[in-house]
Every structure is written in C-alpha cells, then in structure tokens.
Design a protein around this motif. Structure first.
Motif, mmCIF file in Angstrom:
data_model
loop_
_atom_site.group_PDB
_atom_site.id
_atom_site.type_symbol
_atom_site.label_atom_id
_atom_site.label_comp_id
_atom_site.label_asym_id
_atom_site.label_seq_id
_atom_site.Cartn_x
_atom_site.Cartn_y
_atom_site.Cartn_z
ATOM 1 N N THR A 68 45.630 45.347 38.789
ATOM 2 C CA THR A 68 46.816 44.737 38.193
ATOM 3 C C THR A 68 48.035 45.035 39.058
ATOM 4 O O THR A 68 48.209 46.149 39.531
ATOM 5 N N LYS A 82 50.411 40.531 36.941
ATOM 6 C CA LYS A 82 49.347 39.752 37.577
ATOM 7 C C LYS A 82 48.069 40.573 37.489
ATOM 8 O O LYS A 82 47.970 41.641 38.080
ATOM 9 N N SER A 83 47.112 40.061 36.729
ATOM 10 C CA SER A 83 45.883 40.806 36.462
ATOM 11 C C SER A 83 44.749 40.277 37.324
ATOM 12 O O SER A 83 44.321 39.141 37.159
ATOM 13 N N LYS A 84 44.265 41.090 38.248
ATOM 14 C CA LYS A 84 43.185 40.672 39.150
ATOM 15 C C LYS A 84 41.832 40.611 38.451
ATOM 16 O O LYS A 84 41.053 39.700 38.667
ATOM 17 N N HIS A 112 41.608 31.998 30.854
ATOM 18 C CA HIS A 112 42.323 33.249 30.608
ATOM 19 C C HIS A 112 43.589 33.297 31.446
ATOM 20 O O HIS A 112 43.604 32.866 32.599
ATOM 21 N N TYR A 114 46.149 34.757 33.838
ATOM 22 C CA TYR A 114 45.993 35.616 35.013
ATOM 23 C C TYR A 114 47.327 36.259 35.406
ATOM 24 O O TYR A 114 47.375 37.364 35.898
ATOM 25 N N GLN A 115 48.421 35.500 35.158
ATOM 26 C CA GLN A 115 49.736 35.981 35.581
ATOM 27 C C GLN A 115 50.812 35.468 34.639
ATOM 28 O O GLN A 115 50.770 34.316 34.224
ATOM 29 N N ARG A 128 43.537 31.967 35.250
ATOM 30 C CA ARG A 128 42.574 32.515 36.211
ATOM 31 C C ARG A 128 41.827 31.423 36.978
ATOM 32 O O ARG A 128 41.653 31.503 38.173
ATOM 33 N N PRO A 131 44.469 28.805 39.738
ATOM 34 C CA PRO A 131 45.560 29.616 40.305
ATOM 35 C C PRO A 131 46.647 28.817 41.006
ATOM 36 O O PRO A 131 47.730 29.348 41.244
#
Length: 148
Positions: A68, A82-84, A112, A114-115, A128, A131
């Motif tokens: 993250t 921002k979740s990787k 989902h 993602y950011q 996600r 992008p």
C-alpha cells in the motif's frame, strides 16, 4: 520474508531511478512522521506494518509492507491511498461520501477499488481491473465522468 523483500525492493527502486525533484525527497523514519500520519496508519492499516517513508517540500509518501502507498499533505492530511494487493479498508471507505462506494457496488459489482485520491474539487477513484480509467466525483460524491 516477503515483507522484507518487498521493503528492500521499494527502497532500491526509489534510489535507483531518479525522478524530477528527487533530490528534495528525504527518507524519514516512522517516529519522525507527523502524529496525524502515524495515527492514520495505525487506525486504518493495523494489519500491516510500516516499510518506508519520504518527505519532500510538498508532501509525505508512505509505503506499507503489503504494498500500500499513502500520500499526505505537509500537515498530515491524507491525499491518496493506493492498494497494490489488499482491498482498501472499510475505515478508509467511510472517509469518502457513501455515494462513491455505492456507485461502484451498483455499476461495477465485481470490481475492487484500487486507489482513492482526494482532489481539490472532489475525488478520483481507480478500479483494480481498469487502472487506466479514472472515475471523477465531486466533493459531495456525485459521479462526474471517467477520464482514460
């Protein structure tokens, strides 16, 4: 072991590839981050740990061991999550207008977030699986457009 490897990789990449303004960025230990940032990460990301942080003239960038990335203003207000790998925590979703997650539940139920980025006039959200699409919302959470 994965966490150590990820932190090492993040640190090497941030040093190996200079970017404009990089000379202004300074690594900063967790204890030296503003209290607001420490409280934010403890409250919303208790399941992961701190990896690395940098400060430049405008903001703080924080990386967590789960990949993250977090951005904060100089005063410690969150600007971006921002979740990787992980799903963005519900506690973060509660910080934005409810109409934004509702929009995605209705229109993109299998995707989902993602950011999430707080902007001057609203929010930018990235999914996600898409992008390159930036979903724009106003401050009240009303959908405006998709930028691609």
């Amino acid at each position: 072991m994965k966490k150590i490897l990820l932190c090492t990789l993040v640190a090497l990449v941030s040093v190996s590839f200079p970017t404009p303004g990089m000379c202004d960025e300074k690594p900063i230990p967790y204890e030296k981050l503003p209290n607001a940032i420490q409280q934010f990460t403890t409250k919303h990301f208790s399941e992961t740990t701190f990896c690395h942080a940098e400060k430049d003239s405008d903001e703080y960038e924080v990386w967590l061991t789960d990949g993250t990335e977090l951005s904060f203003t100089r005063s410690g207000e969150w600007e971006k999550v921002k979740s990787k790998q992980a799903v963005i925590p519900e506690s973060i979703m509660a910080l934005i207008p409810k109409s934004i997650p509702d929009y995605f539940s209705k229109n993109y139920p299998d995707k989902h977030i993602y950011q999430i980025k707080v902007e001057r006039n609203g929010y930018e959200v990235v999914l996600r699986d898409t992008p390159d699409w930036e979903f724009k919302f106003n401050k009240a959470g009303a959908f405006l457009r998709i930028d691609d």
